[in-house]
Design a protein around this motif. Sequence first.
Motif, PDB file in Angstrom:
ATOM      1  N   ILE A  11       3.850   8.821  17.578  1.00 53.29           N
ATOM      2  CA  ILE A  11       4.097   8.066  18.816  1.00 53.29           C
ATOM      3  C   ILE A  11       4.099   8.993  20.028  1.00 53.29           C
ATOM      4  N   LYS A  12       3.183   9.937  20.060  1.00 52.12           N
ATOM      5  CA  LYS A  12       3.118  10.872  21.185  1.00 52.12           C
ATOM      6  C   LYS A  12       2.840  10.163  22.502  1.00 52.12           C
ATOM      7  N   ASP A  13       2.109   9.041  22.441  1.00 49.33           N
ATOM      8  CA  ASP A  13       1.803   8.304  23.667  1.00 49.33           C
ATOM      9  C   ASP A  13       2.781   7.157  23.917  1.00 49.33           C
ATOM     10  N   GLY A  14       3.829   7.097  23.103  1.00 53.54           N
ATOM     11  CA  GLY A  14       4.839   6.052  23.294  1.00 53.54           C
ATOM     12  C   GLY A  14       4.433   4.688  22.768  1.00 53.54           C
ATOM     13  N   LYS A  15       3.278   4.624  22.058  1.00 57.43           N
ATOM     14  CA  LYS A  15       2.790   3.344  21.552  1.00 57.43           C
ATOM     15  C   LYS A  15       2.890   3.305  20.028  1.00 57.43           C
ATOM     16  N   LEU A  16       3.167   2.115  19.519  1.00 56.70           N
ATOM     17  CA  LEU A  16       3.305   1.950  18.077  1.00 56.70           C
ATOM     18  C   LEU A  16       2.713   0.612  17.656  1.00 56.70           C
ATOM     19  N   LYS A  17       1.898   0.650  16.612  1.00 57.13           N
ATOM     20  CA  LYS A  17       1.396  -0.576  15.989  1.00 57.13           C
ATOM     21  C   LYS A  17       1.817  -0.578  14.528  1.00 57.13           C
ATOM     22  N   ILE A  18       2.471  -1.645  14.136  1.00 62.14           N
ATOM     23  CA  ILE A  18       2.931  -1.777  12.756  1.00 62.14           C
ATOM     24  C   ILE A  18       2.066  -2.813  12.042  1.00 62.14           C
ATOM     25  N   THR A  19       1.597  -2.455  10.866  1.00 61.89           N
ATOM     26  CA  THR A  19       0.852  -3.377  10.014  1.00 61.89           C
ATOM     27  C   THR A  19       1.411  -3.300   8.600  1.00 61.89           C
ATOM     28  N   PHE A  20       1.033  -4.265   7.790  1.00 60.36           N
ATOM     29  CA  PHE A  20       1.485  -4.290   6.392  1.00 60.36           C
ATOM     30  C   PHE A  20       0.284  -4.526   5.486  1.00 60.36           C
ATOM     31  N   ASP A  21       0.109  -3.648   4.514  1.00 62.38           N
ATOM     32  CA  ASP A  21      -0.930  -3.876   3.509  1.00 62.38           C
ATOM     33  C   ASP A  21      -0.497  -5.021   2.599  1.00 62.38           C
ATOM     34  N   LYS A  22      -1.456  -5.806   2.165  1.00 59.73           N
ATOM     35  CA  LYS A  22      -1.134  -6.927   1.286  1.00 59.73           C
ATOM     36  C   LYS A  22      -1.050  -6.424  -0.156  1.00 59.73           C
ATOM     37  N   PRO A  23       0.079  -6.600  -0.813  1.00 60.56           N
ATOM     38  CA  PRO A  23       0.198  -6.157  -2.209  1.00 60.56           C
ATOM     39  C   PRO A  23      -0.663  -7.030  -3.121  1.00 60.56           C
ATOM     40  N   ASP A  24      -0.997  -6.497  -4.259  1.00 57.16           N
ATOM     41  CA  ASP A  24      -1.800  -7.223  -5.235  1.00 57.16           C
ATOM     42  C   ASP A  24      -0.902  -8.219  -5.966  1.00 57.16           C
ATOM     43  N   GLU A  25      -0.874  -9.457  -5.452  1.00 55.94           N
ATOM     44  CA  GLU A  25       0.006 -10.479  -6.028  1.00 55.94           C
ATOM     45  C   GLU A  25      -0.739 -11.793  -6.282  1.00 55.94           C
ATOM     46  N   GLU A  26      -2.037 -11.684  -6.549  1.00 56.43           N
ATOM     47  CA  GLU A  26      -2.825 -12.883  -6.790  1.00 56.43           C
ATOM     48  C   GLU A  26      -2.322 -13.674  -7.983  1.00 56.43           C
ATOM     49  N   ASN A  27      -1.653 -12.985  -8.891  1.00 54.08           N
ATOM     50  CA  ASN A  27      -1.144 -13.664 -10.089  1.00 54.08           C
ATOM     51  C   ASN A  27       0.141 -14.431  -9.814  1.00 54.08           C
ATOM     52  N   LEU A  28       0.721 -14.269  -8.613  1.00 55.06           N
ATOM     53  CA  LEU A  28       1.976 -14.929  -8.282  1.00 55.06           C
ATOM     54  C   LEU A  28       1.725 -16.197  -7.473  1.00 55.06           C
ATOM     55  N   ASN A  29       2.512 -17.239  -7.718  1.00 55.85           N
ATOM     56  CA  ASN A  29       2.528 -18.402  -6.852  1.00 55.85           C
ATOM     57  C   ASN A  29       2.923 -17.959  -5.449  1.00 55.85           C
ATOM     58  N   TRP A  30       2.342 -18.610  -4.427  1.00 56.45           N
ATOM     59  CA  TRP A  30       2.606 -18.168  -3.057  1.00 56.45           C
ATOM     60  C   TRP A  30       4.091 -18.178  -2.705  1.00 56.45           C
ATOM     61  N   ARG A  31       4.871 -19.026  -3.358  1.00 52.17           N
ATOM     62  CA  ARG A  31       6.298 -19.086  -3.042  1.00 52.17           C
ATOM     63  C   ARG A  31       7.042 -17.825  -3.499  1.00 52.17           C
ATOM     64  N   LYS A  32       6.404 -17.027  -4.372  1.00 49.05           N
ATOM     65  CA  LYS A  32       7.041 -15.816  -4.877  1.00 49.05           C
ATOM     66  C   LYS A  32       6.393 -14.553  -4.340  1.00 49.05           C
ATOM     67  N   GLN A  33       5.409 -14.712  -3.463  1.00 49.78           N
ATOM     68  CA  GLN A  33       4.740 -13.530  -2.927  1.00 49.78           C
ATOM     69  C   GLN A  33       5.585 -12.870  -1.834  1.00 49.78           C
ATOM     70  N   SER A  34       5.329 -11.600  -1.602  1.00 51.94           N
ATOM     71  CA  SER A  34       6.113 -10.816  -0.644  1.00 51.94           C
ATOM     72  C   SER A  34       5.908 -11.336   0.764  1.00 51.94           C
ATOM     73  N   ARG A  35       6.968 -11.210   1.567  1.00 46.03           N
ATOM     74  CA  ARG A  35       6.879 -11.633   2.954  1.00 46.03           C
ATOM     75  C   ARG A  35       7.854 -10.844   3.813  1.00 46.03           C
ATOM     76  N   VAL A  36       7.626 -10.870   5.116  1.00 41.91           N
ATOM     77  CA  VAL A  36       8.446 -10.137   6.081  1.00 41.91           C
ATOM     78  C   VAL A  36       9.124 -11.151   6.993  1.00 41.91           C
ATOM     79  N   THR A  37      10.420 -10.977   7.224  1.00 36.44           N
ATOM     80  CA  THR A  37      11.159 -11.912   8.078  1.00 36.44           C
ATOM     81  C   THR A  37      11.670 -11.270   9.372  1.00 36.44           C
ATOM     82  N   ASP A  38      12.118 -10.019   9.311  1.00 34.82           N
ATOM     83  CA  ASP A  38      12.685  -9.349  10.489  1.00 34.82           C
ATOM     84  C   ASP A  38      12.187  -7.903  10.530  1.00 34.82           C
TER      85      ASP A  38
END
Length: 770
Positions: A737-764
């Motif tokens: 963050i030398k320029d004071g800027k930050l971008k946050i992203t999230f890689d999608k985990p390999d969860e194709e075998n999981l029902n969407w209700r059990k897949q990982s998610r971010v809330t806060d």
Amino acid sequence: MLFIAMCTVLSCTDKNPDHLDLSNATLWISPSLESSFKETAKTVLVQEVQKRTGLGLEQGDTWKADPVIALALVGDDKLYGETVPTRTQDHPEYSKEGYRLVHGSKGGKDILWVLGSDARSILYGVGKLLRMSDMEQHKFSIPKHVDFSESPQFAIRGHQFGYRNTANSWDAWTVAQFDQHFREQVLFGANSFENIPFQDPASSVHFKVDPQIMEVEMSKICDKYQADYWVWTPAPDDLTEGDSYEEGLAQQEDFYARCPRLDGVFVPGGDPGDNHPSVLIPYLKDLSKLLKKYHPKAGIWVSLQGFNREQVDYFFKYLEDNDPDWLTGLVYGPSSPPLKWEREKLPKKYRHRFYPDITHTVRCQYPVENWDQAFALTLGREPCNPQPHYYAKIFREDVQYTDGFITYSDGSHDDVNKVLWSQLGWNPDKDVREIVVEYGRFFFGPKVAEASADGILDLEKNWAGPLLENKTVPKTLALWQRLEAENPQLADNWRWQQLIMRAYYDAYTQNRLAYETGLETEAYKILAKAKEIGADVAMARALDTVQKADTQKVSQDLREEVFKYADKLYHSIGAQTSVPKYNARSAERGAILDFIDYPLNNRWWLEDEFKKVGNLKTEAEKLERIDFIRTYDSPGEGSFYDNISSADALHVTSKTDDAIDYLWENDGLSRKRLSTQLFQFTPTLAYEGLDPNADYLIRVSGYGEALLRANGERLKPTKYEKGYEEFKEFPLPKELIKDGKLKITFDKPDEENLNWRKQSRVTDVWILKQ
């Protein structure tokens, strides 16, 4: 290709048009039309005019009649001695489903011609006539010199009407109600209706007709209006189990034999079902043989919903190797491969149909963008949801890759959206407001058309952005209250009822949100004094404050209006807005009354948290936890916090791009913190103004994995809890963050075998300056 010829002399929207009086018009109907359809066309026009004017149009066959409304085919030469207007074959009325509405005058006699390329087209012309006419008591007129013609750009234009218990109103309908509703959809340009047969008669307490009878009656209604009858019929969940394959075929054949009309059979590949295409394809092939036996022109359609990559590849390899003629086309639905890719991959000989969800607001194909959480938690998944501009945008982006659409719907609450899609199926460039004005003119009358269109469009604006900042909501309510008072003749109109109810509901929710948010703010001020007054006293006083939302309620007059209109809707169309009161199938199925008072502050969460704090052993531990609770979403100077997917999240740059945008548990009555209930799977966030010399800690809450990147660099956590309201923490390297800027992203985990209700998610997400 779409052709449109607009009114050539006077616009249909001019304030003072020179109108042709049709109050005493005589109907001429072409003898070349099939006798049963002649009766249908006459009945539709006569009944719809009589409902609005009290006038009884008569059919005649004499040239002396004046004025005349003439229903004819473009191929007719003369009608009762009068020459049928003709033009060159490149005009719209000569294309499939095309029509022309033209005023002619000869020898002082006025004839309004409704010309169609075929029988079905006659009804589209009648629909346009009704939508542009001025009809009041004993008055029926249309602008003189009108000459309007069009043909549809998309061949398939329809809606799903599943007579089943999951629908939040239709399972209470009679045959007559479906007949009228299908008629109205045709008059706005629809040509297809899709039912969901094989329903258990005991599955709904609202059924007035045995589902096996209704599924045939729907077929008859479609045949009456020359509309295509489709059915959505999933294969047995596992075709390899026992006799399910043979039983599935037998059930389908019995249905085919009972239907007088059937044009399309859509078998979803998944949602529901879990059959590999190697098993599903032979089943579809066998189905096609049975279908052709009873309905030679009908087609088999399939979707690739829920297929993984191997299954998708298998399907297209089968088409490439076998070039089957038994398959008519592919349907694109939620969880299908990408739409444009699917169309490009599909051989040109097969048709491609869109299956868009225009009925749901969350946990769906097209969730409402930037919807305030207060609406998500109260109105839920199936409220009255007119969103003309949003769905027009979706239409123009996606339908271009298909041959048309049959929308997914589960109730009458999306009525405006259906009409919008039907009309855009004719002309994707048609002005959205013009469509909504026609909706108001047809269903509410010419005097209310413009104002009701404003009201409908304002209901969509009510849902735009943070609710506390939305100044449209009280204006929308005031408009609908004025219309409500000025138009008592519309009190029993179900479309009118649900729109007004939404205006009251939105205003009540906004007032309640402001009140309950203020109470929570006051409660946190009390908690800030915990060191002075003691932890237990602070918690008790804070709890008393937030619980005023239950003991000193606000805007109860608005709430009463919502309940009044909900009751009207139950009696007018069987709308089931509550599980205990109106026997809605479940809390997710339009039960907006059951959530109208759901907490819009964190009082339930605070009640549970304070119990935990009360069990701590020392005052110091209690004070520490109270301070964490108080500053949960306000981490202090130089730090940042975002409630993911909240309409007022300052740093979140992504929108919900999938079926989920809030947590559903305990039938919608979750006691978790409100921010925990909003989430995205892989959000993106952007920040500026960070101190490049400071140490920061990134904290994440959610569920499951959080594969976080900061400015593209994958970070290693020092804390990694995976449960709800637990935390993952990632030290942020200064060099990023030398320029004071930050971008946050999230890689999608390999969860194709999981029902969407059990897949990982971010809330806060927090950026905490150390």
